[in-house]
Design a protein around this motif. Structure first.
Motif, short mmCIF file in Angstrom:
data_model
loop_
_atom_site.label_atom_id
_atom_site.label_comp_id
_atom_site.label_asym_id
_atom_site.label_seq_id
_atom_site.Cartn_x
_atom_site.Cartn_y
_atom_site.Cartn_z
N ASP A 131 -0.16 -1.29 11.63
CA ASP A 131 -0.69 -0.58 10.46
C ASP A 131 0.43 0.28 9.86
O ASP A 131 0.74 1.36 10.38
CB ASP A 131 -1.89 0.28 10.88
N ILE A 132 1.03 -0.22 8.78
CA ILE A 132 2.13 0.47 8.11
C ILE A 132 1.58 1.09 6.84
O ILE A 132 1.04 0.38 5.98
CB ILE A 132 3.29 -0.49 7.81
N ARG A 133 1.71 2.41 6.74
CA ARG A 133 1.17 3.15 5.59
C ARG A 133 2.27 3.92 4.88
O ARG A 133 3.33 4.20 5.45
CB ARG A 133 0.11 4.16 6.05
N VAL A 134 1.99 4.29 3.64
CA VAL A 134 2.90 5.12 2.85
C VAL A 134 2.37 6.55 2.85
O VAL A 134 1.15 6.77 2.81
CB VAL A 134 3.06 4.57 1.42
N GLY A 135 3.29 7.49 2.93
CA GLY A 135 2.91 8.89 2.88
C GLY A 135 4.02 9.72 2.27
O GLY A 135 5.17 9.27 2.17
#
Length: 123
Positions: free
Chosen positions: A24-28
């Motif tokens: 699970d790769i997310r942007v923040g």
């Protein structure tokens, strides 16, 4: 730097698409970046806002050669958010912030080329 991070390394073994979906790769957005003198290797303590669902998470990042605290605050980065937390010195690192090696093998963080909503998942 691990040998498998070298630009001359061959591609990793083939995996199924379901394996990719497990990561699970997310942007923040980096909301705080502080020196981390207790780390074994030079690093920064990052606080990253992944939006209302995931919230803020901490990360220890060995990025001091190419990034300063000042240039990271307000910048969007990508991170793996579903690894178990890892103790790094006195800090619990909750996400793995992602980057690529420069010509000398030093980390360059990655993020979107234009602003996107925090918490978006890579696909």
């Amino acid at each position: 730097m691990h040998a498998d991070h070298d630009a001359s390394a061959p591609a990793a073994e083939t995996i199924g698409f379901d394996d990719f979906l497990k990561v699970d790769i997310r942007v923040g957005t980096v909301v705080a970046a502080e020196p981390f003198p207790e780390a074994r290797k030079p690093a920064l303590k990052l606080t990253i806002d992944f939006g209302p669902v995931i919230g803020r998470r901490r990360s220890s990042a060995q990025v001091t050669e190419n990034h300063t605290s000042e240039d990271l605050v307000g910048r969007q980065v990508m991170a793996v958010v579903n690894f178990p937390p890892r103790q790094i010195g006195p800090m619990m690192s909750e996400v793995l912030t992602l980057g690529f090696p420069d010509a000398e093998g030093k980390v360059v963080l990655i993020g979107p080329v234009m602003p996107v909503p925090d918490g978006g998942r890579l696909f």
